[in-house]
Design an enzyme around this catalytic site. Structure first.
Site, short mmCIF file in Angstrom:
data_model
loop_
_atom_site.label_atom_id
_atom_site.label_comp_id
_atom_site.label_asym_id
_atom_site.label_seq_id
_atom_site.Cartn_x
_atom_site.Cartn_y
_atom_site.Cartn_z
N LEU A 114 0.84 -1.20 0.00
CA LEU A 114 0.00 0.00 0.00
C LEU A 114 0.88 1.26 0.00
O LEU A 114 0.73 2.11 -0.87
CB LEU A 114 -0.93 -0.02 1.22
CG LEU A 114 -1.86 1.19 1.41
CD1 LEU A 114 -2.88 1.28 0.27
CD2 LEU A 114 -2.59 1.10 2.76
N ALA A 119 3.48 8.42 -0.33
CA ALA A 119 2.13 8.09 0.13
C ALA A 119 2.22 7.15 1.32
O ALA A 119 2.26 5.93 1.17
CB ALA A 119 1.31 7.44 -1.01
N ILE A 146 7.65 -2.46 2.55
CA ILE A 146 6.88 -3.69 2.38
C ILE A 146 7.50 -4.82 3.20
O ILE A 146 8.63 -5.25 2.96
CB ILE A 146 6.77 -4.08 0.88
CG1 ILE A 146 6.23 -2.88 0.07
CG2 ILE A 146 5.89 -5.31 0.72
CD1 ILE A 146 4.95 -2.25 0.61
N GLY A 329 18.41 -2.33 34.89
CA GLY A 329 19.53 -1.41 35.08
C GLY A 329 20.51 -1.47 33.92
O GLY A 329 20.12 -1.58 32.76
N GLY A 330 21.79 -1.44 34.24
CA GLY A 330 22.83 -1.47 33.20
C GLY A 330 22.74 -2.71 32.32
O GLY A 330 23.00 -2.66 31.11
N GLU A 353 1.02 0.14 10.00
CA GLU A 353 -0.44 -0.01 9.84
C GLU A 353 -1.19 1.21 10.38
O GLU A 353 -2.25 1.11 10.99
CB GLU A 353 -0.94 -1.31 10.45
CG GLU A 353 -0.53 -2.49 9.58
CD GLU A 353 -1.41 -3.71 9.73
OE1 GLU A 353 -2.63 -3.58 9.93
OE2 GLU A 353 -0.86 -4.81 9.61
N THR A 355 0.16 5.21 11.88
CA THR A 355 0.78 5.74 13.10
C THR A 355 -0.30 5.94 14.17
O THR A 355 -1.49 6.04 13.86
CB THR A 355 1.46 7.09 12.83
OG1 THR A 355 0.44 8.05 12.49
CG2 THR A 355 2.48 6.99 11.70
#
Length: 368
Positions: A114, A119, A146, A329-330, A353, A355
């Protein structure tokens, strides 16, 4: 029972390779082989085409449990549904038999084309064209972002057939990887989901038979949007899975890690973090499962619920995986532990799909 089966499979056959798949940015072939061997690679395909005939909720549970181990691998069942759902929703009986049967057998995967360079959120602004030539259509253009491009055999491609009609001038087609004129760009170098190849797909005078059009001419965009109403829930499932995986790992870690003479899980500050993580995961699960039930029934409020599930669950996934890194932690910041990978993988669920900003537009336009 389904959850137990998929979790056992994911822990035994997918999780052991997840770090290497990420490190080497390679396709998770071990996961594909395991999923196909257990008929879990495309559970949504109806039984009449050789599939398992799983409903939307069962499909969500499969994707969730695979994502708990490896988000890249969960894109196998998720994108197989995304790519083939337009055929299921709008395709002719001949098209369904031709393309769903090999998918169900595990002989082929299905991708969805799509987005384009210009776009993305404005999908109706696409430039890929299809021109009629007798009993054929000739496709020219490029698709971007894609998923599983180059690995999948089949591609649902949206293309402009009447430039004067904007979204109503877009039609959907099935294109095969082996069609002359189809080629792929280099894999994108991504923050996460490195095991799932993301490439551009190029169409250079790709000539396909007219009967490969999905539905009527001009209905492609409507089919694409209807598809996303259903498949956004699979992204919610991925988000849910990676959040659960990160939470489970962090919970185990804080029970073992000792500071000041006792496990850090004994400290209230840590307990509150875990409580919040568990609460949000459960809220996301309820919303996602409810949306899956609406997808199965075809409820009128599916568009809102699907967007809400995807948006909420992906925000939860980003928050929970980030907190999991904090809890380690680390160590959480190193690649020796899985939570940093989970945090990187979780990020994409807020982006693809649609935002989460677009999800909020969708929700606002479809308020219950």
């Amino acid at each position: 029972m389904l959850r137990d089966v998929v979790r056992s499979l994911a822990e035994a056959k997918i999780a052991p390779f997840a770090a290497a798949v990420d490190e080497e940015a390679r396709f998770p072939q071990e996961a594909l082989d395991a999923l196909v061997a257990n008929d879990l690679h495309a559970v949504h395909v109806p039984e009449e085409y050789g599939g398992a005939g799983a409903d939307a909720l069962a499909t969500v549970i499969v994707i969730e449990e695979v994502a708990r181990a490896c988000v890249s691998s969960s894109l196998i069942p998720a994108v197989n549904k995304l790519g083939s759902l337009p055929v299921i929703l709008s395709g002719s009986e001949d098209l369904k038999k031709k393309y769903l049967s090999p998918l169900a057998k595990g002989d082929a995967m299905f991708s969805y084309c799509l987005s384009e360079p210009e776009a993305g959120s404005d999908a109706a602004g696409m430039k890929t064209k299809a021109v009629r030539d007798g009993d054929h259509w000739i496709l020219n253009g490029v698709k971007r972002w894609i998923t599983n491009a180059g690995v999948s055999e089949y591609y649902t491609v949206m293309a402009v057939t009447d430039p004067t009609k904007r979204s109503k001038g877009i039609s959907a087609f099935v294109v095969e990887k082996s069609d002359p004129g189809v080629s792929f760009g280099a894999p994108e170098k991504k923050l996460g989901i490195k095991g799932s190849p993301t490439r551009e797909v190029y169409f250079d005078n790709v000539r396909i038979p007219a009967d490969r059009m999905i539905g009527e001419e001009g209905t492609g965009f409507a089919t694409a949007m209807a598809t996303l109403d259903h498949t956004r829930i699979t992204i919610a499932a991925q988000a849910l899975g990676v959040a659960q995986g990160a939470f489970d790992y962090a919970k185990g870690y804080v029970q073992e890690r000792k500071q000041f003479g006792r496990p850090i899980a004994d400290f209230q500050g840590i307990q509150f973090m875990l409580a919040d993580m568990a609460m949000k995961i459960e809220a996301a699960r309820q919303l996602t499962y409810a949306a899956a039930a609406k997808s199965e029934r075809g409820d009128s409020d599916l568009t809102f619920q699907g967007a809400a599930a995807k948006c909420f669950a992906s925000d939860v996934a980003m928050e929970v995986t980030t907190d999991a890194v904090q809890l380690l932690g680390g160590y959480g910041y190193t690649r020796d532990y899985p939570v940093e990978r989970m945090m990187r993988d979780a990020k994409i669920t807020q982006i693809y799909e649609g935002t989460n900003q677009v999800q909020r537009i969708v929700m606002a336009r479809n308020l219950p």
